[in-house]
Design a protein around this motif. Structure first.
Motif, PDB file in Angstrom:
ATOM      1  N   GLU A   1       0.752  -1.169   0.058  1.00  0.00           N
ATOM      2  CA  GLU A   1       0.246  -0.126   0.091  1.00  0.00           C
ATOM      3  C   GLU A   1       0.813   1.225   0.224  1.00  0.00           C
ATOM      4  N   ARG A   2       0.663   2.143  -0.856  1.00  0.00           N
ATOM      5  CA  ARG A   2       1.129   3.410  -0.839  1.00  0.00           C
ATOM      6  C   ARG A   2      -0.057   4.675  -1.387  1.00  0.00           C
ATOM      7  N   GLU A   3      -0.068   5.648  -0.095  1.00  0.00           N
ATOM      8  CA  GLU A   3      -1.116   6.483  -0.442  1.00  0.00           C
ATOM      9  C   GLU A   3      -2.325   5.694  -1.254  1.00  0.00           C
ATOM     10  N   ASP A   4      -2.548   6.143  -2.240  1.00  0.00           N
ATOM     11  CA  ASP A   4      -3.912   5.758  -2.907  1.00  0.00           C
ATOM     12  C   ASP A   4      -3.580   4.524  -4.073  1.00  0.00           C
ATOM     13  N   ASP A   5      -2.462   4.117  -4.038  1.00  0.00           N
ATOM     14  CA  ASP A   5      -2.145   2.883  -5.042  1.00  0.00           C
ATOM     15  C   ASP A   5      -1.916   1.724  -4.318  1.00  0.00           C
ATOM     16  N   LEU A   6      -2.159   0.552  -5.082  1.00  0.00           N
ATOM     17  CA  LEU A   6      -1.682  -0.843  -4.532  1.00  0.00           C
ATOM     18  C   LEU A   6      -0.536  -1.053  -5.306  1.00  0.00           C
ATOM     19  N   LEU A   7       0.462  -1.287  -4.793  1.00  0.00           N
ATOM     20  CA  LEU A   7       1.785  -1.584  -5.534  1.00  0.00           C
ATOM     21  C   LEU A   7       1.956  -3.157  -5.552  1.00  0.00           C
ATOM     22  N   VAL A   8       2.253  -3.721  -6.673  1.00  0.00           N
ATOM     23  CA  VAL A   8       2.627  -5.302  -6.584  1.00  0.00           C
ATOM     24  C   VAL A   8       4.019  -5.313  -6.870  1.00  0.00           C
ATOM     25  N   VAL A   9       4.645  -6.092  -6.140  1.00  0.00           N
ATOM     26  CA  VAL A   9       6.247  -6.189  -6.330  1.00  0.00           C
ATOM     27  C   VAL A   9       6.506  -7.488  -6.698  1.00  0.00           C
ATOM     28  N   ASP A  10       7.247  -7.528  -7.452  1.00  0.00           N
ATOM     29  CA  ASP A  10       7.851  -8.973  -8.226  1.00  0.00           C
ATOM     30  C   ASP A  10       8.902  -9.383  -7.329  1.00  0.00           C
ATOM     31  N   GLN A  11       8.879 -10.425  -6.311  1.00  0.00           N
ATOM     32  CA  GLN A  11      10.015 -10.510  -5.201  1.00  0.00           C
ATOM     33  C   GLN A  11      11.195 -10.902  -5.884  1.00  0.00           C
ATOM     34  N   HIS A  12      11.186 -11.871  -6.968  1.00  0.00           N
ATOM     35  CA  HIS A  12      12.442 -12.268  -7.663  1.00  0.00           C
ATOM     36  C   HIS A  12      13.168 -11.086  -8.503  1.00  0.00           C
ATOM     37  N   ALA A  13      12.167 -10.553  -9.148  1.00  0.00           N
ATOM     38  CA  ALA A  13      12.871  -9.201 -10.002  1.00  0.00           C
ATOM     39  C   ALA A  13      13.388  -8.269  -8.848  1.00  0.00           C
ATOM     40  N   ALA A  14      12.674  -8.067  -7.787  1.00  0.00           N
ATOM     41  CA  ALA A  14      13.350  -7.131  -6.740  1.00  0.00           C
ATOM     42  C   ALA A  14      14.816  -7.564  -6.247  1.00  0.00           C
ATOM     43  N   HIS A  15      14.589  -8.618  -5.745  1.00  0.00           N
ATOM     44  CA  HIS A  15      15.734  -9.295  -5.167  1.00  0.00           C
ATOM     45  C   HIS A  15      17.073  -9.098  -6.288  1.00  0.00           C
ATOM     46  N   GLU A  16      16.473  -9.652  -7.573  1.00  0.00           N
ATOM     47  CA  GLU A  16      17.778  -9.636  -8.560  1.00  0.00           C
ATOM     48  C   GLU A  16      18.504  -8.135  -8.721  1.00  0.00           C
ATOM     49  N   ARG A  17      17.533  -7.205  -8.529  1.00  0.00           N
ATOM     50  CA  ARG A  17      18.082  -5.862  -8.719  1.00  0.00           C
ATOM     51  C   ARG A  17      19.064  -5.520  -7.456  1.00  0.00           C
ATOM     52  N   ILE A  18      18.390  -6.040  -6.219  1.00  0.00           N
ATOM     53  CA  ILE A  18      19.358  -5.590  -5.109  1.00  0.00           C
ATOM     54  C   ILE A  18      20.658  -6.282  -5.481  1.00  0.00           C
ATOM     55  N   ASN A  19      20.606  -7.758  -5.506  1.00  0.00           N
ATOM     56  CA  ASN A  19      21.852  -8.528  -5.601  1.00  0.00           C
ATOM     57  C   ASN A  19      22.785  -7.701  -6.520  1.00  0.00           C
TER      58      ASN A  19
END
Length: 452
Positions: free
Chosen positions: A277-295
């Motif tokens: 949740e962020r303000e008026d939006d629903l965010l959907v995070v792809d945990q694999h893509a997110a972790h891949e960017r971090i790594n």
């Protein structure tokens, strides 16, 4: 100095020797069984300057082994063997079975899982006259999508019995796998295409590496459909289509958005997507893509200093192709800088003692195959290294089904927001999608945009 000994099965064979000039060739009878042997010595005796343009011995051997591997795989009816410095590298039995050739070049896991196919496609071309149209025959072997590689270097294509490097046909093979393939992965496959007469011109490249097709679209479609049909019996779970079509409401977040300091994790879906949740939006995070960017960003920063590693105990044995093995031998220092500790263990096997471990998650020992492919495919040391880092970032990243606690989910989103580019994985896929509350209001027929 070239010597050729050949026999088509008759009572005696023929020996031809050519030394440096065509008019110096001589021919004589010789005893030999059926088959042909060609021996070349003193290759640069007349052109010593050519020797200076060669790469290192291991580099040239990698090129030789790659070329021989391609011939061995697309021509399983021919027995081929390769030795180097007196040691056998690989051999194929010439049984005509693609899976037997795969066993010679790859390993038992790859060959044991592969499935041969034989298909025919009748084509009607808008480019070629109807009288010259006919049937396209396709044969080969497909390794299931549970075994993949980082690049399409392991998609082998032949046209009329000759191995070629054709990106369109390689893409067609990968397209035939469709959504069976994990994101950003490529299959291991051998596809041999036999075309109607006059459909292919093999004389467009001095080394016959490329071919000109009269109707490349028709050939590409035939390859894709044949691969897709051959894989149609693969057991896989299919997700039902979503009943609600959000259309254009699902859009990747833009760079203009702020980081994720004000984002709250409120749920999960299929152990792959984080609902936030962020303000008026629903965010959907792809945990694999997110972790891949971090790594990726952490690994990129780490290789400027000391790369985090993890010990493999006991050491793992990994089978490589001959070309990968030669690359590993010639690029040991670069692999060591990225966290790999390797030593040879057999003809094309390495023993992996340590692997990169960004964020404490160790890469699989088998990732050394992708590392070798990345080094081989890099046009420059810098671009090759960047591609290698992208592939390494993928291996230890969270996968579908990896459950996260509330604390770990929140930490993942927070770390993603701290990245230099939090909105896309290293391969360009979005990490976050946004659903505006207004979309839900319209979908449910509500009058206001706030829940009271």
């Amino acid at each position: 100095r070239l010597e050729l000994r050949t026999n088509d099965g008759g009572p005696r064979g023929t020996r031809v020797v050519a030394e440096f000039a065509p008019d110096a060739a001589k021919t004589e009878p010789v005893g030999r069984g059926r088959g042909t042997t060609v021996t070349v010595r003193d290759l640069f005796a007349e052109t010593p300057a050519r020797r200076e343009s060669l790469g290192a011995s291991r580099t040239e051997f990698a090129r030789v082994s790659d070329a021989l591997s391609r011939y061995a795989l697309v021509r399983p009816d021919v027995a081929l063997s390769l030795t180097h410095d007196g040691s056998p590298v690989f051999s194929t039995p010439g049984t005509g079975e693609y899976d037997d050739a795969l066993l010679g070049v790859y390993d038992r896991e790859v060959a044991g899982r592969a499935s041969e196919f034989d298909a025919a496609r009748r084509v009607d071309s808008e480019v070629v006259d109807a009288a010259e149209c006919g049937e396209i025959r396709l044969t080969g072997s497909l390794v299931p999508p549970s075994i993949t590689r980082a690049r399409r270097d392991h998609v082998y294509v032949a046209v009329d019995g000759r191995p070629v490097r054709d990106e369109r046909l390689q893409r067609a093979v990968a397209a035939g796998y469709g959504d069976l393939l994990p994101d950003d992965r490529a299959p291991i496959a051998v596809v041999s295409v036999s075309l109607p007469e006059s459909w292919a011109d093999h004389n467009v490249h001095p080394r016959k590496r490329h071919v000109r097709l009269r109707d490349p679209d028709a050939v590409e479609d035939a390859v894709e459909s044949a691969v897709r049909d051959a894989l149609s019996t693969v057991d896989r779970r299919r997700s039902e289509d979503l009943a609600m079509d959000l259309g254009d409401s699902l859009e990747p977040l833009s760079d203009a958005e702020s980081a994720f300091g004000d984002v709250s994790v409120i749920g999960r879906f299929r152990d792959l997507y984080l609902l936030c949740e962020r303000e008026d939006d629903l965010l959907v995070v792809d945990q694999h893509a997110a972790h891949e960017r971090i790594n990726y960003e952490r690994l990129r920063a780490a290789v400027d200093g000391e790369t985090p590693t993890a010990t493999v105990d006991p050491p793992a044995r990994v089978e490589l192709t001959p070309a990968q093995y030669a690359t590993v031998q010639s690029s040991n220092a670069e692999l060591a800088a990225l966290g790999y500790d390797l030593d040879p263990f057999g003809e094309t096997t390495v023993r992996v003692r340590s692997v990169p471990a960004p964020m404490g998650r160790a890469a699989a020992p088998e990732s050394v195959r992708d590392a070798a492919d990345a080094i081989r495919g890099g046009t420059t040391p810098d671009t090759g290294r960047e591609e290698l880092l992208k592939d390494l970032a993928c291996h230890p990243s969270l996968k579908a089904g990896d459950g996260l606690t509330d604390e770990r989910a929140a930490a993942l989103v927070e770390r993603l927001g701290a990245c230099e580019n939090p909105y896309a994985c290293p391969h360009g896929r979005p990490t976050v999608l946004a659903v505006e509350e207004a979309t839900l209001v319209r979908g449910f027929g509500r009058r206001g945009t706030r829940l009271e």
